[in-house]
Design a protein around this motif. Structure first.
Motif, PDB file in Angstrom:
ATOM      1  N   ALA A 265       1.003  -1.297  -0.102  1.00 40.05           N
ATOM      2  CA  ALA A 265      -0.195   0.078   0.103  1.00 40.05           C
ATOM      3  C   ALA A 265       0.701   1.362  -0.146  1.00 40.05           C
ATOM      4  N   LEU A 266       1.959   1.191   0.734  1.00 36.23           N
ATOM      5  CA  LEU A 266       2.777   2.373   0.900  1.00 36.23           C
ATOM      6  C   LEU A 266       3.483   2.636  -0.500  1.00 36.23           C
ATOM      7  N   ALA A 267       3.852   1.615  -1.361  1.00 30.97           N
ATOM      8  CA  ALA A 267       4.422   1.895  -2.598  1.00 30.97           C
ATOM      9  C   ALA A 267       3.472   2.216  -3.619  1.00 30.97           C
ATOM     10  N   VAL A 268       2.034   1.884  -3.381  1.00 32.21           N
ATOM     11  CA  VAL A 268       1.048   2.431  -4.376  1.00 32.21           C
ATOM     12  C   VAL A 268       1.055   4.051  -4.254  1.00 32.21           C
ATOM     13  N   HIS A 269       1.051   4.446  -3.075  1.00 29.52           N
ATOM     14  CA  HIS A 269       1.069   5.881  -2.819  1.00 29.52           C
ATOM     15  C   HIS A 269       2.188   6.700  -2.920  1.00 29.52           C
ATOM     16  N   THR A 270       3.369   6.027  -3.340  1.00 29.70           N
ATOM     17  CA  THR A 270       4.616   6.625  -3.328  1.00 29.70           C
ATOM     18  C   THR A 270       5.128   6.624  -4.742  1.00 29.70           C
ATOM     19  N   ILE A 271       4.633   5.632  -5.712  1.00 29.70           N
ATOM     20  CA  ILE A 271       5.541   5.552  -6.935  1.00 29.70           C
ATOM     21  C   ILE A 271       4.877   6.533  -7.883  1.00 29.70           C
ATOM     22  N   THR A 272       6.053   7.009  -8.895  1.00 30.51           N
ATOM     23  CA  THR A 272       5.606   8.042  -9.674  1.00 30.51           C
ATOM     24  C   THR A 272       4.903   7.297 -10.745  1.00 30.51           C
TER      25      THR A 272
END
Length: 281
Positions: free
Chosen positions: A13-20
């Motif tokens: 979930a963190l990755a989804v919200h921080t990926i360009t």
């Protein structure tokens, strides 16, 4: 939910919200002012237009439907990141109206698109009101991963009308034409990286965490399905998830059995709208 699963979901979930993210091209059916909006997400090696049967069927029911080209596919931008979380991040950023946080009434995802949509919906419960997963790639063992890789290699090796028809003689002529178009548009490197960057392939933590009403439309295990047996039983422990099987259909359920698949999706989608309206009154 066990601690390792919770940790895996939190990281995803963190990755989804921080990926360009990249902006995904859209192909649309139905009136722009329709009251209900649906997003359709294709599978690996396909493109938005390849989902035309689903899109046209929903539009005939009064929906506005947008089908996207995923990153590395169709005419979408290319990038270096082909993790499922990156595909999901692009989907979370895609809304019915630009600059609006309004959720989709329905999101439909096939295979890779189903995995990415599940991760997106789990990471952002307000992204869509309802979710349909068509034979989703939730977890791939080594056998299934090998089958998918071999299928993609074969598609690139002989991307002709004759080859696609020989493999899928019962497909509609438009499905055959659009499969050839999709493969010709897709980045072979992106397809290969999607397998390499997601090994092992496992989005079960996201599926376990789904709070959105979710309907899995699975392929027939006697033909070939990615969503079967212990995996299906495991995901269905989430009480927000239900399932049906399209008898006689392989992994491409919307191409193998289009009439049954589109009716199944449409009937469930319309029911969700009715139930949602009741909850709002």
């Amino acid at each position: 939910m066990t601690e390792p699963v919770a940790d895996a979901f939190a990281a995803s979930a963190l990755a989804v919200h921080t990926i360009t993210t990249v902006e995904l091209p859209r192909h649309s059916w139905g009136p722009p002012d329709a009251p209900n909006r649906a997003l359709v997400v294709h599978g690996l090696g396909s493109n938005g237009p390849s989902t035309w049967r689903i899109c046209a069927s929903l539009a005939d029911r009064g929906w506005r439907v947008d089908a996207v080209d995923l990153r590395g596919h169709g005419v979408a931008p290319r990038t270096l990141d082909y993790r499922v979380e990156a595909y999901a991040a692009d989907l979370v950023a895609a809304r019915p109206s630009a600059g609006s946080a309004t959720p989709w009434n329905l999101v439909i995802g096939h295979s890779l698109g189903g995995a990415a949509a599940a991760v997106a919906a789990a990471a952002d419960p307000h992204w869509t009101d309802a979710l349909v997963l068509l034979d989703p790639a939730i977890h791939l063992d080594e056998h299934d991963a090998g089958v998918i890789r071999a299928s993609q290699e074969a598609a690139f090796a002989d991307n002709t009308i004759a080859a696609v028809h020989a493999k899928n003689p019962d497909w509609h002529p438009l499905d055959i034409e659009l499969k050839v178009q999709a493969v010709s548009q897709a980045s072979r490197w992106a397809i290969e990286q999607t397998s390499d960057q997601n090994h092992p392939w496992d989005v079960r933590p996201a599926a376990h965490s789904l709070a959105t009403p979710t309907f899995v439309v699975a392929a027939d295990p006697d033909v070939y399905s990615l969503f079967r047996g212990p995996l299906a039983a495991d995901v269905l422990t989430n009480k927000r998830v239900s399932m049906t099987i399209i008898q006689g259909a392989g992994h491409n359920v919307h191409r193998d059995r289009p009439a049954q698949t589109t009716k199944t999706i449409g009937d469930w989608a319309d029911l969700q709208v009715v139930q949602g309206a009741r909850r709002d009154t």
